[in-house]
Scaffold this active site. Structure first.
Site: not given
Length: 397
Positions: A30-31, A82, A101-102, A208, A212
């Site tokens: 999306f991004i 990745v 971003l992956a 998650y 990050k």
């Protein structure tokens, strides 16, 4: 409709640095796809590394993924992962900057697919940094997506303690009794919600969020040690045309939209007054490009949102209004363990150092989003199956 954020003048500086090739991992997402299209329009050579995950793109991305179709033929596309060193080497060859971003992105799903989230989000980033450290590349800057999830619960002011406080995860016993507001030791009076700043306490409430956090820390630490610039973004709740409508694990706008379009009722968790900062995709893409291009910002993390808190009941009612389709709306008191109550971004730093200014109000962005959804085939509603999955894991109450 697009906006500039002084991006044109920034791009001129960008091109002077001879940074003409950008790799976007997750660039069919999306991004990533929105950023890719904006970079291509400015004459940047874009390589995309993406595994075209069926959860996001469907079983046949050529037919089922408008995001992939939007970039196909316009980028150097590499289908890969990745977690593969060979795929990284192939993708990174000759590029000047990496936009990483992956990632696996479902907060709830991360609580029971722990190895998957850690191996892709942390392990994939580690391979990138290992290559940058030990092999010769042309990479001058790495931009990585963190997330608002690294903060866990938001930032609050306590009149009693006369200081900012960061409440821990809400206990199950209070939520079972229908009390969903956050508490803090020594505070009897309600806490006042304020915008989360970049120096706020980092205490993620999900696997998650932890992944990050570690991604950002790894990128800043390693890149500094090897003389490569680093920038990280803590995106708030991103929405807009092109987001996945079939993935039941991320994005209440997609979940609610798919429910409404199928004529199904919406179950509002808790009391419906929990809030998030919803930021339109066009604002996110332009902010991300500023992260790739603005000089002198290496080592910085930025919150990217609107700085406005919107409650979930308002979200549901706004969607129903724009779709013009009434469906039952139930404030159920159900809740998910690990969910936060409130969080919205303080974007002062992004305004000051990037020149970022969000241009899309929630109402205007939702209107554009709903117009796009109306033009799409109605998606299968997988929401109940995802809820059942969380129930079985003991995460849904």
């Amino acid at each position: 409709e697009t906006h500039g954020y002084a991006v044109d003048s920034i791009f001129n500086e960008f091109l002077k640095t001879k940074m003409k090739k950008v790799l976007i991992t997750g660039g069919a997402g999306f991004i990533g796809s929105n950023v890719a299209l904006k970079l291509i329009a400015k004459g940047i050579d874009v390589t995309v590394l993406d595994n075209l995950s069926p959860q996001i793109h469907g079983e046949d991305p050529e037919k089922t993924s408008p995001l992939f179709k939007s970039i196909k033929g316009k980028v150097n596309f590499i289908k890969g992962t990745v977690t593969s060193r060979d795929d990284w080497r192939k993708a990174i060859d000759g590029v000047d900057a990496v936009l990483h971003l992956a990632a696996e992105t479902g907060t709830g799903q991360s609580m029971y697919e722990i190895e998957k989230y850690v191996s892709i989000n942390i392990g994939g980033t580690a391979i990138l940094l290992d290559i940058l450290t030990n092999e010769k590349t042309d990479v001058k800057r790495v931009v990585v997506a963190e997330s608002r999830a690294i903060y866990g619960e938001g930032k609050y002011w306590s009149d009693e303690l006369k200081t900012f406080v960061y409440p821990d995860e809400r206990p199950e016993e209070t939520m079972t009794n229908g009390d969903f507001e956050v508490k803090y030791p020594g505070c009897q009076n309600p806490l006042k919600l304020v915008g989360t700043t970049e120096d706020s306490l980092i205490h993620p409430g999900s696997v998650y969020g932890i992944t990050k956090q570690v991604q950002g820390q790894l990128v800043h630490l390693v890149c500094k040690s090897i003389g490569i610039e680093s920038v990280s973004f803590r995106y708030q709740n991103v929405y807009g045309p092109g987001q996945s409508l079939s993935n039941p694990y991320t994005g209440i706008l997609s979940i609610f939209s798919t429910r409404i379009k199928n004529g199904n009722g919406i179950n509002i968790f808790e009391d419906g007054l929990e809030t998030r900062d919803f930021v339109y995709i066009d604002d996110i893409a332009d902010a991300t490009i500023l992260g790739l291009t603005v000089p002198g910002i290496s080592g910085n993390a930025f919150n990217i949102g609107t700085g406005v808190a919107t409650d979930v009941l308002t979200v549901a009612n706004t969607l129903i209004k724009h779709y013009g389709k009434e469906v039952p709306l139930t404030v159920s008191g159900n809740y998910r363990l690990g969910d936060i109550r409130h969080n919205f971004a303080d974007i002062t730093k992004a305004r000051k150092l990037l020149g970022f200014e969000p241009r899309w109000s929630f109402d205007k962005g939702i209107e554009q989003f709903c117009h796009w959804v109306d033009s799409q085939p109605i998606q299968q509603d997988n929401y109940e199956a995802s809820i059942e999955e969380m129930k079985q894991k003991g995460l849904y109450k």
